[in-house]
Design an enzyme around this catalytic site. Structure first.
Site, PDB file in Angstrom:
ATOM      1  N   ASP A  17      -5.046  -4.809  -8.983  1.00  0.00           N
ATOM      2  CA  ASP A  17      -4.252  -3.766  -9.640  1.00  0.00           C
ATOM      3  C   ASP A  17      -3.958  -4.148 -11.093  1.00  0.00           C
ATOM      4  O   ASP A  17      -4.050  -3.315 -11.998  1.00  0.00           O
ATOM      5  CB  ASP A  17      -2.928  -3.558  -8.896  1.00  0.00           C
ATOM      6  CG  ASP A  17      -3.140  -3.155  -7.449  1.00  0.00           C
ATOM      7  OD1 ASP A  17      -4.167  -2.510  -7.168  1.00  0.00           O
ATOM      8  OD2 ASP A  17      -2.286  -3.493  -6.609  1.00  0.00           O
ATOM      9  N   GLU A  71       0.827  -1.209   0.000  1.00  0.00           N
ATOM     10  CA  GLU A  71       0.000   0.000   0.000  1.00  0.00           C
ATOM     11  C   GLU A  71       0.864   1.264   0.000  1.00  0.00           C
ATOM     12  O   GLU A  71       0.519   2.243  -0.678  1.00  0.00           O
ATOM     13  CB  GLU A  71      -0.946  -0.007   1.205  1.00  0.00           C
ATOM     14  CG  GLU A  71      -1.939  -1.169   1.220  1.00  0.00           C
ATOM     15  CD  GLU A  71      -2.788  -1.249  -0.037  1.00  0.00           C
ATOM     16  OE1 GLU A  71      -3.020  -0.208  -0.696  1.00  0.00           O
ATOM     17  OE2 GLU A  71      -3.207  -2.368  -0.398  1.00  0.00           O
TER      18      GLU A  71
END
Length: 610
Positions: free
Chosen positions: A505, A429
């Site tokens: 992603d 992250e």
């Protein structure tokens, strides 16, 4: 429903009892009513007369029945054959016996048949008809199956919809286009004087949750006319001809209540193109559509009948519906922009108790792409959270958590994640956030968390645009892909291995890169050549390639090259900021959640503390 069920059972048991009594009457009761008759010879009959035992005699054509005293001393009925005995009458007279001659009635067997069989059957048939009619007319009974030609439209008389344009926010262009309809229903003489005709049909088109049904009810509420509401699927029945009959009934009711508004939701259920509806050219759906086309041609718009229809699949509608004279006007109901989202939040926020310092504009900025239904859900979830924590007002934190709840689901507070995996999630992250912060065209980081969510996310980085964007440049698209690659790049740089955490992603990056090549014309190889067509812009359906297999292979190669280039750029950014990456990851591991302000403060400080 329970009372109705008991009533139906009562009727059922009553009919069974009546049928049982009729069967007993026809077969068994006559057996009990008939007396026991003993056959004897003629000589015994004469002997009983001489002995004074005979009391009563009935003489018939072929037999004689009489009542006499038996040997046991009680009266019994006997029968004997009739003989040619001229002295019989004198014997009976001398013995002082009552006697009579019975003349048989004609058609007695036919009368018995009617009384015993036909009459009970008629009574049973009448009771069955009465019972069936009651069941059909009862709500929830058998009549709630196919209604045989009834339209089943919900009727809101005049202002019963309870909606007005004040309840509709974020759709100013649509309201402006529909104000003309409202004005015509109020003042039709203005348009008739000029010779103008109001559109017969208005098609509301847009994504789910944007308020198509709400704005239709608002039009009826503003017009103060009867409002008929029905969904397209209610026209389609398993019985051929039922859909067409319901269309006729709906328009008949509309003409009887004119001026009025007829609203058909999920219009694509009956308006689907006849070429694509089925291989059979005479199916139920096609008959319903043909009847709808005929009815729309058959009524005069000057009577004040306006047809509103809503769909999120306009590309499959039949072309005959969209021609002038039927659905003359097409009004898009799009997803709201930043200003529209703020207005929608304000409308729904007025229904709950908000704290004075609540900033709805910040919530609107954090929800790009949200529909009106999504925003209403966010306000409601915020109110539920306030009640859950025992507060009487909704705070800003409640709404921010509601945004995250809608996006990622509930927090999995009891989830046990090994420290090794938790560290990888933290680096993942922070990799996203750090790559985003080191680029110029990306949105600001709003929040970073490694708290797992019920949607399956083990953590996420939320970014919020400071301004509303209606266009996306090539540079912005590439930087967005690079930001998505930041998580996987951080994992590989720090741990020299990769995990499955970047699956979402990769999916998003591939979708953006493919759109750049096939739809946005951002490819140096293909330029502005159209390579792909979107099947439905509102439902997010898959696109269809318009190229050969050889060209599709070249598209895949260019998409792969874009992703690889972006991955290399993300890796380079992280390599240049390795110290900051380690310190921020350790800080996030300790706090589990980091705000955008905390993240930017760490970046701007000369020395970052863990």
């Amino acid at each position: 429903m329970k009372g109705l069920k008991n009533t139906n059972q009562t009727y059922f048991y009553l009919i069974i009892a009546i049928i049982g009594v009729m069967i007993l009457n026809a077969f068994f009761f006559p057996l009990f009513e008939e007396p026991k008759i003993t056959p004897v010879d003629y000589g015994t009959f004469l002997t009983q007369i001489e002995n004074g035992k005979v009391k009563q005699v009935q003489i018939q054509d072929t037999e004689i029945s009489y009542v006499a005293i038996s040997e046991q001393g009680y009266e019994s009925t006997y029968v004997t054959g009739r003989m040619d005995d001229p002295e019989l009458v004198n014997r009976l007279h001398n013995a002082k016996v009552e006697f009579t001659r019975i003349i048989p009635k004609e058609n007695s067997s036919f009368f018995n048949f009617i009384l015993t069989w036909l009459f009970p059957l008629l009574v049973m048939f009448w009771l069955f008809q009465l019972f069936s009619q009651r069941m059909i007319n009862k709500p929830g009974g058998m009549g709630n199956g196919p209604s045989y030609g009834k339209s089943n439209a919900k009727i809101y008389m005049k202002t019963d919809t309870g909606k007005s344009f004040a309840d509709v926010a974020g759709q100013d262009e649509a309201k402006e286009a529909l104000l003309e309809i409202v004005d015509f229903l109020h003042h039709p003489e203005k348009y008739q004087e000029v010779g103008a005709k109001v559109p017969k049909g208005v098609l509301l088109v847009g994504p789910p949750g944007t308020g198509k049904t709400l704005i239709a009810k608002a039009v009826a509420g503003e017009s103060k006319v009867p409002f008929f509401s029905i969904t397209g699927s209610e026209f389609v029945e398993m019985f051929v001809g039922m859909g067409a009959a319901r269309v006729r009934d709906l328009f008949k009711q509309a003409q009887e209540n004119a001026p009025c508004i007829v609203f058909i939701d999920e219009f694509d259920a009956i308006g689907k193109s006849r070429n694509a509806s089925s291989l059979n050219g005479n199916d139920e759906r096609e008959q319903t559509l043909n009847q709808l086309l005929a009815e729309m041609d058959g009524f005069d718009a000057d009577k004040g009948i306006v047809i509103l229809a809503a769909t999120n699949r306009p590309e499959i509608l039949d072309k005959a519906l969209l021609r002038p004279g039927r659905f003359d006007r097409r009004i898009p109901i799009e997803l709201p922009d930043l200003q529209g989202r703020g207005a929608i939040l304000k409308v729904h926020g007025n229904k709950v108790k908000l704290a004075l310092d609540v900033d709805l504009h910040a919530i609107a900025k954090a929800t790009p792409g949200a529909s009106g239904a999504d925003l209403a859900n966010i306000i409601n979830e915020g109110a539920l959270r306030a009640v859950r924590f025992g507060r009487k007002q909704v705070l800003q934190s409640d709404l921010e958590e509601a945004v995250e709840l809608v996006i990622a689901g509930y927090q999995r507070k009891n989830a046990v994640i090994p420290m090794k995996d938790k560290l990888k999630i933290a680096y993942h992250e922070i990799g996203h956030a750090l790559v985003a912060a080191r680029q110029s065209e990306t949105a600001l980081v709003h929040k970073i968390t490694i708290v797992p969510r019920t949607s399956g996310s083990l953590g996420y980085t939320m970014q919020v645009e400071q301004e509303e964007h209606v266009l996306m440049t090539k540079e912005q698209a590439l930087e967005k892909i690079t930001t998505l690659m930041g998580g996987r790049a951080a994992e590989e740089l720090v741990f020299h291995s990769i995990t499955s955490g970047a699956s979402n992603d990769i999916e998003q990056a591939t979708r953006i890169a493919r759109a750049m090549v096939t739809r946005f014309g951002m490819s140096e190889t293909f330029g502005m050549m159209a390579l792909e067509a979107v099947n439905n812009p509102y439902l997010g359906e898959h696109s269809t390639l318009l190229v050969s297999a050889e060209t599709a292979s070249k598209i895949d190669e260019e998409v792969l090259q874009i992703i690889k280039s972006s991955y290399q750029k993300a890796t380079q950014i992280l390599q240049e900021n390795m110290d900051i990456l380690h310190q921020l990851a350790n800080s996030l591991l300790e706090k589990e959640t980091m705000t955008g302000e905390e993240f930017m403060t760490c970046l701007t400080e000369e020395k970052v503390t863990a």
